[in-house]
Each structure stands twice: as C-alpha cells, then as structure tokens.
Design a protein around this motif. Structure first.
Motif, PDB file in Angstrom:
ATOM      1  N   SER A 183      41.872   4.473  15.278  1.00 23.60           N
ATOM      2  CA  SER A 183      40.937   5.342  15.666  1.00 23.60           C
ATOM      3  C   SER A 183      39.649   5.521  15.964  1.00 23.60           C
ATOM      4  CB  SER A 183      41.936   6.158  14.301  1.00 23.60           C
ATOM      5  OG  SER A 183      43.321   6.083  14.014  1.00 23.60           O
ATOM      6  N   ALA A 184      38.774   4.416  15.463  1.00 23.04           N
ATOM      7  CA  ALA A 184      37.662   4.350  14.545  1.00 23.04           C
ATOM      8  C   ALA A 184      37.354   3.925  16.341  1.00 23.04           C
ATOM      9  CB  ALA A 184      37.769   2.853  13.948  1.00 23.04           C
ATOM     10  N   CYS A 185      37.909   3.123  17.458  1.00 25.66           N
ATOM     11  CA  CYS A 185      37.647   2.750  18.116  1.00 25.66           C
ATOM     12  C   CYS A 185      37.610   4.125  19.249  1.00 25.66           C
ATOM     13  CB  CYS A 185      38.667   1.550  19.051  1.00 25.66           C
ATOM     14  SG  CYS A 185      38.198  -0.045  18.362  1.00 25.66           S
ATOM     15  N   ARG A 186      39.140   4.734  18.927  1.00 28.60           N
ATOM     16  CA  ARG A 186      38.448   6.288  19.878  1.00 28.60           C
ATOM     17  C   ARG A 186      37.631   6.604  19.745  1.00 28.60           C
ATOM     18  NH1 ARG A 186      43.428  10.139  17.998  1.00 28.60           N
ATOM     19  NH2 ARG A 186      42.457  10.486  16.085  1.00 28.60           N
ATOM     20  N   HIS A 187      37.436   6.810  17.930  1.00 30.13           N
ATOM     21  CA  HIS A 187      36.030   8.153  17.560  1.00 30.13           C
ATOM     22  C   HIS A 187      34.640   7.695  18.847  1.00 30.13           C
ATOM     23  CE1 HIS A 187      38.021  10.368  15.026  1.00 30.13           C
ATOM     24  NE2 HIS A 187      38.177   9.756  14.211  1.00 30.13           N
ATOM     25  N   MET A 246      42.170  -1.799  23.399  1.00 28.28           N
ATOM     26  CA  MET A 246      43.400  -2.203  24.173  1.00 28.28           C
ATOM     27  C   MET A 246      43.097  -3.460  23.555  1.00 28.28           C
ATOM     28  SD  MET A 246      44.942  -1.525  26.727  1.00 28.28           S
ATOM     29  CE  MET A 246      44.539   0.003  27.489  1.00 28.28           C
ATOM     30  N   GLU A 247      42.086  -4.565  22.842  1.00 26.73           N
ATOM     31  CA  GLU A 247      42.976  -5.105  22.855  1.00 26.73           C
ATOM     32  C   GLU A 247      43.188  -5.221  21.026  1.00 26.73           C
ATOM     33  OE1 GLU A 247      39.379  -8.941  20.092  1.00 26.73           O
ATOM     34  OE2 GLU A 247      38.896  -8.084  21.506  1.00 26.73           O
ATOM     35  N   ILE A 248      42.742  -4.616  20.291  1.00 27.61           N
ATOM     36  CA  ILE A 248      43.246  -4.273  19.287  1.00 27.61           C
ATOM     37  C   ILE A 248      45.299  -3.642  19.580  1.00 27.61           C
ATOM     38  CG2 ILE A 248      43.496  -2.731  16.605  1.00 27.61           C
ATOM     39  CD1 ILE A 248      40.685  -2.862  17.071  1.00 27.61           C
ATOM     40  N   PHE A 249      45.203  -3.259  20.513  1.00 26.81           N
ATOM     41  CA  PHE A 249      46.739  -2.703  20.417  1.00 26.81           C
ATOM     42  C   PHE A 249      47.455  -3.739  20.864  1.00 26.81           C
ATOM     43  CE2 PHE A 249      49.553  -1.109  23.437  1.00 26.81           C
ATOM     44  CZ  PHE A 249      50.973   0.316  23.229  1.00 26.81           C
ATOM     45  N   GLU A 250      47.013  -4.960  22.364  1.00 26.36           N
ATOM     46  CA  GLU A 250      48.006  -5.666  22.385  1.00 26.36           C
ATOM     47  C   GLU A 250      47.895  -6.507  21.210  1.00 26.36           C
ATOM     48  OE1 GLU A 250      45.798  -7.130  26.010  1.00 26.36           O
ATOM     49  OE2 GLU A 250      46.395  -5.871  27.286  1.00 26.36           O
ATOM     50  N   SER A 251      47.320  -6.809  20.107  1.00 30.57           N
ATOM     51  CA  SER A 251      47.438  -7.854  19.237  1.00 30.57           C
ATOM     52  C   SER A 251      48.344  -7.527  18.388  1.00 30.57           C
ATOM     53  CB  SER A 251      46.419  -8.224  18.539  1.00 30.57           C
ATOM     54  OG  SER A 251      45.365  -6.605  17.404  1.00 30.57           O
ATOM     55  N   MET A 252      49.030  -6.024  18.514  1.00 27.75           N
ATOM     56  CA  MET A 252      49.914  -5.461  17.137  1.00 27.75           C
ATOM     57  C   MET A 252      51.325  -6.943  17.694  1.00 27.75           C
ATOM     58  SD  MET A 252      49.468  -1.219  17.024  1.00 27.75           S
ATOM     59  CE  MET A 252      51.031  -1.351  15.877  1.00 27.75           C
ATOM     60  N   ASP A 253      51.995  -6.751  18.580  1.00 28.55           N
ATOM     61  CA  ASP A 253      53.139  -7.646  19.262  1.00 28.55           C
ATOM     62  C   ASP A 253      52.526  -8.654  19.374  1.00 28.55           C
ATOM     63  OD1 ASP A 253      55.394  -7.658  19.438  1.00 28.55           O
ATOM     64  OD2 ASP A 253      55.397  -7.066  21.796  1.00 28.55           O
ATOM     65  N   LEU A 276      35.843   3.157  22.445  1.00 32.26           N
ATOM     66  CA  LEU A 276      35.343   1.625  22.802  1.00 32.26           C
ATOM     67  C   LEU A 276      36.814   1.154  23.250  1.00 32.26           C
ATOM     68  CD1 LEU A 276      34.310   0.094  19.364  1.00 32.26           C
ATOM     69  CD2 LEU A 276      32.881   0.320  21.684  1.00 32.26           C
ATOM     70  N   VAL A 277      37.009   1.127  24.820  1.00 30.56           N
ATOM     71  CA  VAL A 277      38.133   0.988  25.091  1.00 30.56           C
ATOM     72  C   VAL A 277      38.158   0.219  25.238  1.00 30.56           C
ATOM     73  CG1 VAL A 277      39.346   1.504  27.640  1.00 30.56           C
ATOM     74  CG2 VAL A 277      38.009   3.122  27.330  1.00 30.56           C
ATOM     75  N   ASP A 278      37.693  -0.972  26.238  1.00 31.56           N
ATOM     76  CA  ASP A 278      38.512  -2.663  26.085  1.00 31.56           C
ATOM     77  C   ASP A 278      38.461  -2.927  24.709  1.00 31.56           C
ATOM     78  OD1 ASP A 278      37.618  -2.251  28.190  1.00 31.56           O
ATOM     79  OD2 ASP A 278      35.611  -3.270  28.022  1.00 31.56           O
ATOM     80  N   LEU A 326      42.422   7.627  23.436  1.00 32.40           N
ATOM     81  CA  LEU A 326      41.479   6.512  23.766  1.00 32.40           C
ATOM     82  C   LEU A 326      40.823   6.864  25.208  1.00 32.40           C
ATOM     83  CD1 LEU A 326      38.584   4.592  23.284  1.00 32.40           C
ATOM     84  CD2 LEU A 326      40.833   2.800  22.641  1.00 32.40           C
ATOM     85  N   LEU A 327      41.686   6.372  25.719  1.00 34.66           N
ATOM     86  CA  LEU A 327      41.504   6.162  27.408  1.00 34.66           C
ATOM     87  C   LEU A 327      41.028   7.398  28.644  1.00 34.66           C
ATOM     88  CD1 LEU A 327      44.353   4.135  28.286  1.00 34.66           C
ATOM     89  CD2 LEU A 327      42.058   3.338  28.295  1.00 34.66           C
ATOM     90  N   GLY A 328      41.588   8.698  27.591  1.00 35.28           N
ATOM     91  CA  GLY A 328      41.815  10.324  27.993  1.00 35.28           C
ATOM     92  C   GLY A 328      40.431  10.295  27.766  1.00 35.28           C
ATOM     93  N   ARG A 329      39.541  10.386  26.619  1.00 39.51           N
ATOM     94  CA  ARG A 329      38.618  10.705  26.396  1.00 39.51           C
ATOM     95  C   ARG A 329      37.280  10.165  26.797  1.00 39.51           C
ATOM     96  NH1 ARG A 329      37.630  12.245  20.038  1.00 39.51           N
ATOM     97  NH2 ARG A 329      39.382  13.709  19.244  1.00 39.51           N
ATOM     98  N   ALA A 330      37.721   8.918  27.572  1.00 42.22           N
ATOM     99  CA  ALA A 330      36.525   7.827  27.718  1.00 42.22           C
ATOM    100  C   ALA A 330      36.878   8.507  29.026  1.00 42.22           C
ATOM    101  CB  ALA A 330      36.742   6.228  27.627  1.00 42.22           C
ATOM    102  N   GLY A 331      37.473   9.013  30.244  1.00 34.43           N
ATOM    103  CA  GLY A 331      37.691   9.684  31.039  1.00 34.43           C
ATOM    104  C   GLY A 331      38.446   8.827  32.583  1.00 34.43           C
TER     105      GLY A 331
END
Length: 413
Positions: free
Chosen positions: A302-306, A314-321, A309-311, A339-344
């Motif tokens: 959520s912090a990245c979304r606000h 994505m890095e945080i998301f992939e690190s979960m699994d 910070l797309v990259d 996040l991706l949509g807001r970034a265009g």
C-alpha cells in the motif's frame, strides 16, 4: 491418520489412561478439521457405549464436532453434561445458535439463546458475557444491552464485553467510553482488555485527545509497556493522523513483535510517508530478523501504491512466496493491480489480473475501473461499468481497443 472411529477406545477397563484420552482428543481434532466431520460422530457413540467419562477438553471437542455437523441438539446435550461449563463452551454453543439464526430466522436463534441465558443467569455471569459478545457481533445491540441490564452480579469481564461491543461500532463507540467511566464508578479496575477496547473506540472516533488520557491511565496502571497496548496506541494515533506520536510510542516499546512493526509501517503508509514505511519494512527484516506476515506485506504494498513505486512494489510482491513461502492473497493482487493502474500501466495491470491463480474479485475489477477512469480510458471504463467481465468478451475488448499494439510498443521501448 487417526484410527477408525470404532477403534479409538478399547473396551472399558475401569480407569482410562492418559494416553487413551490423548488419542481421543487427537482423533476428534482430526475430524473437526476434516471435510467430513460427521464421520467423527461415531467416536461419541463409542464413548457412550464404553462407559468412558470424557474430561472437559474432550467434551468441548465433542461439542465443536457436533456444531460443525449442524447437530445443535447433540451439542446442547454435551454442553449440559459438561463437568464444568467454561466460557469457551458457552462461546461455542452460542456461536452455534447464531449460525442457526442465520440459516433459519433471527427470532428462532434469539429464542434459543435467550432460553440458555434464562436457565443459567442465576448460576454465573459466564453465559451473560458470552451472550453479550454474541449479540454485539450479530449487531443486536439492544439485545446485548438487555442481557447486561438483567445480569444480577456484574464483573469486569461483563463490562468488558459491553465496552468491546460498543467500541467496534461507529455509532456506539462513544458509549463504550461512558461504560468505561461507569465501571470505574462501581470500583471495577480496568484491565488490558478494557484498555484495548477503549483505545480502539478512540481510533474509531479519531479522538486522540481522549486517547492520550487513556495512555496516562495505562501508565498509572503499569500496563503501558505491554505489546498489545503499544500496538493499540500506535494504531489509534495513526488513525488520528498523529504519526509522530505513534512513532514515539513505537520507539519506547521495550519489546516489539511483527504486529507492532506492522502497525507502525501501516501508520506511515496511510499518513503519506511511504519512504519511512518502506524503511521500517527493510529494517524489521534485515536488522531485527522479524519475518513479515500477510498484513505487513499488504501495508508495504500500500505504501508503494501511494508513492507510485511500481518496481519496488513488484519486488516486495514477489518476495512473499520466494522468501517467506507466503502465497499472495486476493487483497495483495488487488493492491498490485491498483499500483500498476495508477502508474498508467493499464496493459500490465490487466495482464497481472488475468494471471492470478484465482478468479479476480470485485476489488480487482474496481482497481482497474478506477485506473481506467483516472487515465481517461473511456472504453475500458465503460466495459468495466457494464459488468461484462467475462473472459472472451474482455479479450475481444482488449484486441479491439488496440491494447496488443500498446503492449508491443511498451516492450519495444
């Protein structure tokens, strides 16, 4: 695998050893957790035939088993025959009545629960406490208030049930503070549960001034250093926009766990400090070796979304699994799509949604709709609004609006 239900107990031989009781408990738990709990009801039949007298632990598991099977009458019989009717037993049985109320009618569920209350009111306050919690969770505030008024001998636990119930409802949160004052007038000392509820009420009311007063009460009572209280205060100050006060509480906590770190990360993210949120997210892992949980990851995303910070997201998301074997849940996917949509990156957001292991829910589609509206993609927004979110139609839509060409251009850059 546990033994078959008809082989759990040997023929009765007077006293039953502890090992047999342990085997029974394990077998019952297996069927409670299984997709076919009704198979475990044979264990109860064999117990009755063997003459074995179950202890409280086994009796409660039998109670849970019957409730999972929808056998409320059998559950009530087990409850009535309990050697000691505990708070957890009341809670399980009342939960069963509430579930029955949902599948039948609320009136029938209330009638059954009220009958239980009337039978036990004079014996103890355990039942009234469970009833109050049950009604509050159901949203039946007036019924909870009626039980509270009719409870002859009140204690701090009964007051806590009322305070907690009120604190979770926006329209009643202020009343929880009034009940807190009343219990003190009656010389009942608040405990950790009391403070957790009233601080939660302050969060709902966004009233940090009152929250500060409760912080003073906590310090006087010697409870300020408790982790649960620290998390509650961090959450309260953050929701009131007082992120510096939240950080002050966080820094003065002598012991921190994943929940306290998550509360502070979430507070920074929601108050417009994504860099500080992500700094804490890194620190908790690298410096303090604390593993983030699902909520921690959601707060970081959520912090990245606000911050857009797309990259990093994505890095945080992939690190979960990859790093923690945590399979992302629907809310994590929805956050990434947003996040991706807001970034265009509407094309990438769409592809991300389509590659989800589960069917996207309304939150994912809402994120796509919001992003398409934000970036003026009228065709996509209209399609989302029309509800035509079926695979073949959406593929056709993307092809017709030239998304494939857009994707090729993006990859060629």
């Amino acid at each position: 695998m546990p033994p078959p239900p008809n082989q759990v107990l040997p023929p009765p031989q007077g006293s039953v050893s502890q090992s047999i009781a342990t085997t029974l408990s394990s077998a019952l738990q297996h069927f409670i957790n299984s997709d076919n709990p009704s198979h475990g009801q044979k264990i109860h039949t064999h117990i009755l035939k063997s003459g074995f007298r179950p202890n409280v632990n086994i009796s409660i598991k039998l109670l849970i088993l019957h409730l999972k099977c929808g056998s409320l009458a059998y559950a009530r019989k087990v409850f009535d025959e309990l050697p000691a009717q505990t708070l957890s037993a009341y809670n399980y049985l009342i939960g069963g009545y509430l579930k029955r109320a949902k599948t039948l009618t609320l009136r029938m569920g209330r009638s059954s629960m009220r009958g239980l209350f009337d039978m036990t009111l004079e014996k103890n306050v355990i039942c009234s406490t469970s009833m109050i919690s049950g009604y509050m969770n159901w949203g039946s505030v007036e019924d909870a208030e009626d039980i509270f008024r009719k409870t002859v001998e009140k204690d701090v636990v009964v007051f806590n049930a009322m305070i907690e119930g009120y604190s979770k409802l926006v329209e009643y949160a202020r009343i929880s503070l009034e009940v807190y004052i009343d219990m003190q007038r009656l010389n009942f000392l608040p405990n950790l549960s009391t403070f957790a509820s009233v601080i939660g009420a302050c969060s709902v009311l966004a009233s940090f001034e009152v929250g500060q007063q409760f912080q003073s009460h906590l310090m006087k009572a010697g409870l300020f250093l408790d982790i649960k209280m620290g998390c509650a205060l961090i959450d309260m100050y953050s929701k009131c926009g007082r992120v510096e006060d939240a950080r002050r509480v966080f820094d003065h906590m002598p012991e921190k766990n994943v929940f306290s770190w998550t509360s502070m990360i979430d507070g920074y993210g929601k108050n417009g400090y994504p860099d500080k949120a992500l700094e804490l997210f890194r620190m908790m892992q690298r410096k303090h070796q604390i593993e983030p949980n699902f909520v921690t990851f959601l707060s970081a995303l959520s912090a990245c979304r606000h911050a857009g910070l797309v990259d990093k997201g994505m890095e945080i998301f992939e690190s979960m699994d990859r790093d923690y074997s945590l399979k992302p849940r629907m809310e994590h996917y929805a956050c990434m799509v947003d996040l991706l949509g807001r970034a265009g990156s509407l094309c990438q957001a769409w592809e991300f949604a389509m590659e989800m292991p589960e069917k996207p829910n309304s939150d994912v589609w809402a994120a796509l709709l919001s992003s398409s509206t934000l970036h003026g993609d009228v065709d996509m927004a209209n399609m989302m609004n029309s509800g035509e979110l079926v695979g073949s139609r959406m593929v056709y839509f993307w092809r017709q609006t030239g998304i494939k060409k857009q994707r090729a251009k993006i990859r060629g850059m």
